[in-house]
Design a protein around this motif. Structure first.
Motif, PDB file in Angstrom:
ATOM      1  N   LEU A 189      -7.791   3.532   9.156  1.00 26.72           N
ATOM      2  CA  LEU A 189      -6.543   3.225   9.852  1.00 26.72           C
ATOM      3  C   LEU A 189      -5.336   3.673   9.033  1.00 26.72           C
ATOM      4  O   LEU A 189      -4.377   4.218   9.578  1.00 26.72           O
ATOM      5  CB  LEU A 189      -6.439   1.730  10.146  1.00 26.72           C
ATOM      6  N   CYS A 190      -5.398   3.447   7.722  1.00 28.44           N
ATOM      7  CA  CYS A 190      -4.288   3.844   6.845  1.00 28.44           C
ATOM      8  C   CYS A 190      -4.147   5.365   6.764  1.00 28.44           C
ATOM      9  O   CYS A 190      -3.039   5.870   6.603  1.00 28.44           O
ATOM     10  CB  CYS A 190      -4.474   3.247   5.455  1.00 28.44           C
ATOM     11  N   GLU A 191      -5.247   6.082   6.869  1.00 27.46           N
ATOM     12  CA  GLU A 191      -5.179   7.540   6.871  1.00 27.46           C
ATOM     13  C   GLU A 191      -4.621   8.061   8.193  1.00 27.46           C
ATOM     14  O   GLU A 191      -3.841   9.009   8.220  1.00 27.46           O
ATOM     15  CB  GLU A 191      -6.558   8.138   6.609  1.00 27.46           C
ATOM     16  N   GLN A 192      -5.020   7.419   9.290  1.00 27.97           N
ATOM     17  CA  GLN A 192      -4.546   7.841  10.606  1.00 27.97           C
ATOM     18  C   GLN A 192      -3.089   7.450  10.837  1.00 27.97           C
ATOM     19  O   GLN A 192      -2.348   8.167  11.501  1.00 27.97           O
ATOM     20  CB  GLN A 192      -5.427   7.231  11.697  1.00 27.97           C
ATOM     21  N   TYR A 193      -2.697   6.300  10.290  1.00 33.09           N
ATOM     22  CA  TYR A 193      -1.334   5.779  10.439  1.00 33.09           C
ATOM     23  C   TYR A 193      -0.794   5.456   9.042  1.00 33.09           C
ATOM     24  O   TYR A 193      -0.795   4.294   8.626  1.00 33.09           O
ATOM     25  CB  TYR A 193      -1.325   4.513  11.300  1.00 33.09           C
ATOM     26  N   PRO A 194      -0.345   6.445   8.278  1.00 32.69           N
ATOM     27  CA  PRO A 194       0.052   6.228   6.883  1.00 32.69           C
ATOM     28  C   PRO A 194       1.114   5.139   6.689  1.00 32.69           C
ATOM     29  O   PRO A 194       1.094   4.446   5.669  1.00 32.69           O
ATOM     30  CB  PRO A 194       0.592   7.590   6.454  1.00 32.69           C
ATOM     31  N   HIS A 195       1.994   4.977   7.644  1.00 39.64           N
ATOM     32  CA  HIS A 195       3.039   3.957   7.515  1.00 39.64           C
ATOM     33  C   HIS A 195       2.475   2.534   7.644  1.00 39.64           C
ATOM     34  O   HIS A 195       3.163   1.569   7.331  1.00 39.64           O
ATOM     35  CB  HIS A 195       4.155   4.195   8.539  1.00 39.64           C
ATOM     36  N   TRP A 196       1.214   2.369   8.041  1.00 44.87           N
ATOM     37  CA  TRP A 196       0.580   1.049   8.118  1.00 44.87           C
ATOM     38  C   TRP A 196       0.043   0.584   6.767  1.00 44.87           C
ATOM     39  O   TRP A 196      -0.210  -0.592   6.561  1.00 44.87           O
ATOM     40  CB  TRP A 196      -0.585   1.076   9.101  1.00 44.87           C
ATOM     41  N   ARG A 197      -0.142   1.514   5.834  1.00 44.32           N
ATOM     42  CA  ARG A 197      -0.781   1.187   4.554  1.00 44.32           C
ATOM     43  C   ARG A 197      -0.110   0.016   3.841  1.00 44.32           C
ATOM     44  O   ARG A 197      -0.779  -0.888   3.350  1.00 44.32           O
ATOM     45  CB  ARG A 197      -0.813   2.412   3.643  1.00 44.32           C
ATOM     46  N   VAL A 198       1.190   0.013   3.807  1.00 44.01           N
ATOM     47  CA  VAL A 198       1.913  -1.041   3.102  1.00 44.01           C
ATOM     48  C   VAL A 198       1.608  -2.428   3.677  1.00 44.01           C
ATOM     49  O   VAL A 198       1.618  -3.420   2.944  1.00 44.01           O
ATOM     50  CB  VAL A 198       3.436  -0.760   3.091  1.00 44.01           C
ATOM     51  N   TYR A 199       1.271  -2.510   4.940  1.00 46.32           N
ATOM     52  CA  TYR A 199       0.974  -3.794   5.583  1.00 46.32           C
ATOM     53  C   TYR A 199      -0.516  -4.149   5.532  1.00 46.32           C
ATOM     54  O   TYR A 199      -0.875  -5.284   5.243  1.00 46.32           O
ATOM     55  CB  TYR A 199       1.437  -3.780   7.041  1.00 46.32           C
ATOM     56  N   LEU A 200      -1.377  -3.181   5.791  1.00 48.49           N
ATOM     57  CA  LEU A 200      -2.816  -3.467   5.860  1.00 48.49           C
ATOM     58  C   LEU A 200      -3.476  -3.618   4.492  1.00 48.49           C
ATOM     59  O   LEU A 200      -4.504  -4.276   4.381  1.00 48.49           O
ATOM     60  CB  LEU A 200      -3.542  -2.360   6.635  1.00 48.49           C
ATOM     61  N   GLN A 201      -2.911  -3.028   3.454  1.00 49.26           N
ATOM     62  CA  GLN A 201      -3.534  -3.081   2.129  1.00 49.26           C
ATOM     63  C   GLN A 201      -3.088  -4.275   1.292  1.00 49.26           C
ATOM     64  O   GLN A 201      -3.511  -4.404   0.146  1.00 49.26           O
ATOM     65  CB  GLN A 201      -3.263  -1.774   1.359  1.00 49.26           C
TER      66      GLN A 201
END
Length: 81
Positions: free
Chosen positions: A35-47
């Motif tokens: 998901l973080c690779e597909q939507y890089p701007h989500w990384r800060v929230y999902l990780q």
């Protein structure tokens, strides 16, 4: 297909409550990374360390395997009172 749900503040931060992933098979941590690779701007929230994961409405560990037809949920810790 894997149904992925986002709850509480994640729903607002990611600007979606649900997505579907076709052809995914792997662990919850691999799904989160995909998901973080597909939507890089989500990384800060999902990780974040405090984000919880559930598989088919049961709390699950990052190494839990996800299969086609499963439902995965990501959510922040919930407090009440």
């Amino acid at each position: 297909m894997v149904k992925v749900l986002f709850f509480a503040r994640l729903r607002q931060q990611l600007d979606t409550g649900e997505i579907a992933l076709a052809d995914f098979c792997g662990s919850l941590s691999a799904l989160r990374e995909a998901l973080c690779e597909q939507y890089p701007h989500w990384r800060v929230y999902l990780q974040r360390d405090d984000i919880r994961m559930a598989l088919n409405q049961e709390l699950a560990e990052p190494d839990t395997l996800v299969n086609a037809g499963d439902e995965v949920a990501f959510f922040p810790p919930v407090t009440g009172g």
